[in-house]
Every structure is written in C-alpha cells, then in structure tokens.
Write a protein that holds these residues in place. Structure first.
Motif, PDB file in Angstrom:
ATOM      1  N   ASN A   1     -58.182 -23.455 -23.859  1.00 38.79           N
ATOM      2  CA  ASN A   1     -57.682 -24.534 -24.678  1.00 38.79           C
ATOM      3  C   ASN A   1     -57.933 -25.895 -24.051  1.00 38.79           C
ATOM      4  OD1 ASN A   1     -56.801 -22.850 -26.662  1.00 38.79           O
ATOM      5  ND2 ASN A   1     -54.715 -22.720 -25.891  1.00 38.79           N
ATOM      6  N   ARG A   2     -58.937 -25.975 -23.264  1.00 39.46           N
ATOM      7  CA  ARG A   2     -59.252 -27.242 -22.611  1.00 39.46           C
ATOM      8  C   ARG A   2     -60.174 -28.075 -23.485  1.00 39.46           C
ATOM      9  NH1 ARG A   2     -59.347 -26.810 -16.343  1.00 39.46           N
ATOM     10  NH2 ARG A   2     -57.774 -25.230 -16.044  1.00 39.46           N
ATOM     11  N   ILE A   3     -60.057 -29.368 -23.312  1.00 38.70           N
ATOM     12  CA  ILE A   3     -60.926 -30.319 -24.004  1.00 38.70           C
ATOM     13  C   ILE A   3     -62.009 -30.745 -23.022  1.00 38.70           C
ATOM     14  CG2 ILE A   3     -61.009 -32.614 -25.077  1.00 38.70           C
ATOM     15  CD1 ILE A   3     -59.392 -30.661 -26.726  1.00 38.70           C
ATOM     16  N   SER A   4     -63.254 -30.710 -23.467  1.00 36.96           N
ATOM     17  CA  SER A   4     -64.330 -31.136 -22.570  1.00 36.96           C
ATOM     18  C   SER A   4     -64.356 -32.660 -22.482  1.00 36.96           C
ATOM     19  CB  SER A   4     -65.683 -30.602 -23.040  1.00 36.96           C
ATOM     20  OG  SER A   4     -66.100 -31.256 -24.208  1.00 36.96           O
ATOM     21  N   VAL A   5     -64.508 -33.147 -21.269  1.00 38.49           N
ATOM     22  CA  VAL A   5     -64.553 -34.583 -21.007  1.00 38.49           C
ATOM     23  C   VAL A   5     -65.873 -34.891 -20.309  1.00 38.49           C
ATOM     24  CG1 VAL A   5     -63.463 -36.527 -19.808  1.00 38.49           C
ATOM     25  CG2 VAL A   5     -62.039 -34.667 -20.718  1.00 38.49           C
TER      26      VAL A   5
ATOM     27  N   ASP B   1     -56.744 -36.234 -33.735  1.00 37.01           N
ATOM     28  CA  ASP B   1     -57.161 -35.285 -34.769  1.00 37.01           C
ATOM     29  C   ASP B   1     -58.668 -35.084 -34.765  1.00 37.01           C
ATOM     30  OD1 ASP B   1     -54.528 -34.985 -35.544  1.00 37.01           O
ATOM     31  OD2 ASP B   1     -54.689 -36.326 -37.286  1.00 37.01           O
ATOM     32  N   SER B   2     -59.425 -36.161 -34.578  1.00 32.80           N
ATOM     33  CA  SER B   2     -60.885 -36.039 -34.581  1.00 32.80           C
ATOM     34  C   SER B   2     -61.378 -35.231 -33.377  1.00 32.80           C
ATOM     35  CB  SER B   2     -61.559 -37.408 -34.637  1.00 32.80           C
ATOM     36  OG  SER B   2     -61.317 -38.144 -33.460  1.00 32.80           O
ATOM     37  N   VAL B   3     -60.709 -35.379 -32.239  1.00 35.96           N
ATOM     38  CA  VAL B   3     -61.090 -34.612 -31.045  1.00 35.96           C
ATOM     39  C   VAL B   3     -60.824 -33.127 -31.275  1.00 35.96           C
ATOM     40  CG1 VAL B   3     -60.555 -34.186 -28.614  1.00 35.96           C
ATOM     41  CG2 VAL B   3     -60.792 -36.534 -29.438  1.00 35.96           C
ATOM     42  N   PHE B   4     -59.638 -32.804 -31.809  1.00 37.82           N
ATOM     43  CA  PHE B   4     -59.318 -31.395 -32.044  1.00 37.82           C
ATOM     44  C   PHE B   4     -60.173 -30.794 -33.159  1.00 37.82           C
ATOM     45  CE2 PHE B   4     -55.367 -32.280 -29.636  1.00 37.82           C
ATOM     46  CZ  PHE B   4     -55.507 -31.260 -28.714  1.00 37.82           C
ATOM     47  N   ALA B   5     -60.538 -31.599 -34.157  1.00 39.37           N
ATOM     48  CA  ALA B   5     -61.431 -31.113 -35.206  1.00 39.37           C
ATOM     49  C   ALA B   5     -62.807 -30.790 -34.621  1.00 39.37           C
ATOM     50  CB  ALA B   5     -61.552 -32.149 -36.318  1.00 39.37           C
ATOM     51  N   ALA B   6     -63.284 -31.645 -33.726  1.00 40.81           N
ATOM     52  CA  ALA B   6     -64.584 -31.402 -33.083  1.00 40.81           C
ATOM     53  C   ALA B   6     -64.525 -30.150 -32.214  1.00 40.81           C
ATOM     54  CB  ALA B   6     -64.994 -32.609 -32.244  1.00 40.81           C
ATOM     55  N   LYS B   7     -63.394 -29.946 -31.529  1.00 36.06           N
ATOM     56  CA  LYS B   7     -63.238 -28.752 -30.701  1.00 36.06           C
ATOM     57  C   LYS B   7     -63.234 -27.499 -31.565  1.00 36.06           C
ATOM     58  CE  LYS B   7     -60.200 -26.579 -27.288  1.00 36.06           C
ATOM     59  NZ  LYS B   7     -61.266 -26.132 -26.436  1.00 36.06           N
ATOM     60  N   ALA B   8     -62.528 -27.540 -32.686  1.00 32.00           N
ATOM     61  CA  ALA B   8     -62.471 -26.385 -33.585  1.00 32.00           C
ATOM     62  C   ALA B   8     -63.851 -26.071 -34.155  1.00 32.00           C
ATOM     63  CB  ALA B   8     -61.481 -26.648 -34.715  1.00 32.00           C
ATOM     64  N   GLU B   9     -64.588 -27.111 -34.503  1.00 31.03           N
ATOM     65  CA  GLU B   9     -65.943 -26.921 -35.028  1.00 31.03           C
ATOM     66  C   GLU B   9     -66.853 -26.295 -33.977  1.00 31.03           C
ATOM     67  OE1 GLU B   9     -69.422 -29.931 -36.422  1.00 31.03           O
ATOM     68  OE2 GLU B   9     -67.442 -30.280 -37.309  1.00 31.03           O
ATOM     69  N   LYS B  10     -66.741 -26.773 -32.744  1.00 26.39           N
ATOM     70  CA  LYS B  10     -67.547 -26.236 -31.644  1.00 26.39           C
ATOM     71  C   LYS B  10     -67.214 -24.769 -31.388  1.00 26.39           C
ATOM     72  CE  LYS B  10     -67.849 -26.988 -26.682  1.00 26.39           C
ATOM     73  NZ  LYS B  10     -67.411 -27.890 -25.611  1.00 26.39           N
ATOM     74  N   GLU B  11     -65.913 -24.439 -31.403  1.00 27.84           N
ATOM     75  CA  GLU B  11     -65.498 -23.054 -31.176  1.00 27.84           C
ATOM     76  C   GLU B  11     -65.971 -22.144 -32.304  1.00 27.84           C
ATOM     77  OE1 GLU B  11     -61.282 -23.453 -30.587  1.00 27.84           O
ATOM     78  OE2 GLU B  11     -61.518 -23.836 -28.440  1.00 27.84           O
ATOM     79  N   ALA B  12     -65.906 -22.627 -33.555  1.00 29.07           N
ATOM     80  CA  ALA B  12     -66.372 -21.834 -34.696  1.00 29.07           C
ATOM     81  C   ALA B  12     -67.872 -21.570 -34.570  1.00 29.07           C
ATOM     82  CB  ALA B  12     -66.066 -22.556 -36.001  1.00 29.07           C
ATOM     83  N   PHE B  13     -68.628 -22.562 -34.149  1.00 28.45           N
ATOM     84  CA  PHE B  13     -70.064 -22.395 -33.957  1.00 28.45           C
ATOM     85  C   PHE B  13     -70.342 -21.363 -32.865  1.00 28.45           C
ATOM     86  CE2 PHE B  13     -74.020 -23.578 -31.766  1.00 28.45           C
ATOM     87  CZ  PHE B  13     -74.910 -23.456 -32.827  1.00 28.45           C
ATOM     88  N   GLN B  14     -69.578 -21.429 -31.774  1.00 25.94           N
ATOM     89  CA  GLN B  14     -69.772 -20.471 -30.676  1.00 25.94           C
ATOM     90  C   GLN B  14     -69.480 -19.039 -31.136  1.00 25.94           C
ATOM     91  OE1 GLN B  14     -67.209 -22.198 -27.708  1.00 25.94           O
ATOM     92  NE2 GLN B  14     -68.875 -23.309 -26.725  1.00 25.94           N
ATOM     93  N   VAL B  15     -68.439 -18.868 -31.960  1.00 26.07           N
ATOM     94  CA  VAL B  15     -68.107 -17.535 -32.481  1.00 26.07           C
ATOM     95  C   VAL B  15     -69.252 -17.030 -33.350  1.00 26.07           C
ATOM     96  CG1 VAL B  15     -66.576 -16.299 -34.063  1.00 26.07           C
ATOM     97  CG2 VAL B  15     -65.612 -17.795 -32.314  1.00 26.07           C
ATOM     98  N   GLN B  16     -69.793 -17.900 -34.208  1.00 23.47           N
ATOM     99  CA  GLN B  16     -70.924 -17.504 -35.052  1.00 23.47           C
ATOM    100  C   GLN B  16     -72.122 -17.083 -34.211  1.00 23.47           C
ATOM    101  OE1 GLN B  16     -71.597 -20.942 -37.525  1.00 23.47           O
ATOM    102  NE2 GLN B  16     -70.403 -20.085 -39.210  1.00 23.47           N
ATOM    103  N   GLU B  17     -72.412 -17.849 -33.171  1.00 14.23           N
ATOM    104  CA  GLU B  17     -73.543 -17.515 -32.303  1.00 14.23           C
ATOM    105  C   GLU B  17     -73.326 -16.188 -31.590  1.00 14.23           C
ATOM    106  OE1 GLU B  17     -76.590 -19.188 -31.992  1.00 14.23           O
ATOM    107  OE2 GLU B  17     -75.741 -20.083 -33.800  1.00 14.23           O
ATOM    108  N   GLU B  18     -72.101 -15.942 -31.136  1.00 12.37           N
ATOM    109  CA  GLU B  18     -71.794 -14.674 -30.479  1.00 12.37           C
ATOM    110  C   GLU B  18     -71.952 -13.512 -31.450  1.00 12.37           C
ATOM    111  OE1 GLU B  18     -67.874 -15.162 -28.840  1.00 12.37           O
ATOM    112  OE2 GLU B  18     -68.553 -16.593 -27.330  1.00 12.37           O
TER     113      GLU B  18
END
Length: 105
Positions: free
Chosen positions: A1-5, A64-81
């Motif tokens: 649950n970390r945010i990339s910086v 909200d925009s940071v968490f939305a970007a994180k959710a989008e990134k995680e969804a993409f990673q799940v699709q790739e996996e």
C-alpha cells in the motif's frame, strides 16, 4: 500500500555567480506534485517534497488523483500478470501436445 515517490529534474542552470541551481518536481504515482529550487539537488528535492506535503494537507483533490493513479497502475499490473499466466498455461499445453505427438506419432 505504498505510494511511489520520484523526483524529476526540471531544470539545471547557473545563477549570476556561476553557482549551480537545480529545479526538481515531485511525482507521486506519476502525478505531478510541487517543484523546488535550490543550490544542490538535495536542497531542491527537499523543498519540492516539503511543498508537496503542504499540497497533500490542503488539497483533497490532489490526494484523490494520486490514489486514482495508484489504483490504475495496480489494475494494469493485475492485467499484465493475468496475460502472462494465460500465456504460460497455453505454452505448457502446447508443449504437452508436442511431446505427445513426438512420443506417439
């Protein structure tokens, strides 16, 4: 649950005294945060981080925009996996069919 910086170097120049001046921007999950300028990279990054922290405290929209970007990134990673798992399963099935064809012509 970390945010990339990450810190992105925006500009590097010299002032009138020929001292280096660096400008960095903070990226949280690839979302642009605040910028900071200083006479060293560390100073510029720290200022950018400090200003981004202020932004996080006063702007729910930014959070909200940071968490939305994180959710989008995680969804993409799940699709790739899932794609990789499907590919590996199909490759194993194909390998099994090929080995059966070789042993049972």
């Amino acid at each position: 649950n970390r945010i990339s910086v990450d810190f992105q170097l925006i500009d590097e120049k010299t002032d009138e005294n020929n001292s280096p001046v660096f400008r960095f921007q903070v990226l949280l999950e690839e979302v642009a945060g605040s910028e900071g300028e200083g006479f060293s990279k560390k100073e510029a990054q720290q200022l950018a981080a400090r200003e981004t922290l202020k932004l996080l405290k006063k702007s729910p929209e930014f959070i909200d925009s940071v968490f939305a970007a994180k959710a989008e990134k995680e969804a993409f990673q799940v699709q790739e996996e899932m794609k990789e798992e499907t590919f590996n399963e199909e490759a194993e099935q194909l390998e099994e069919v090929n080995s059966n064809n070789i042993t049972n012509p």
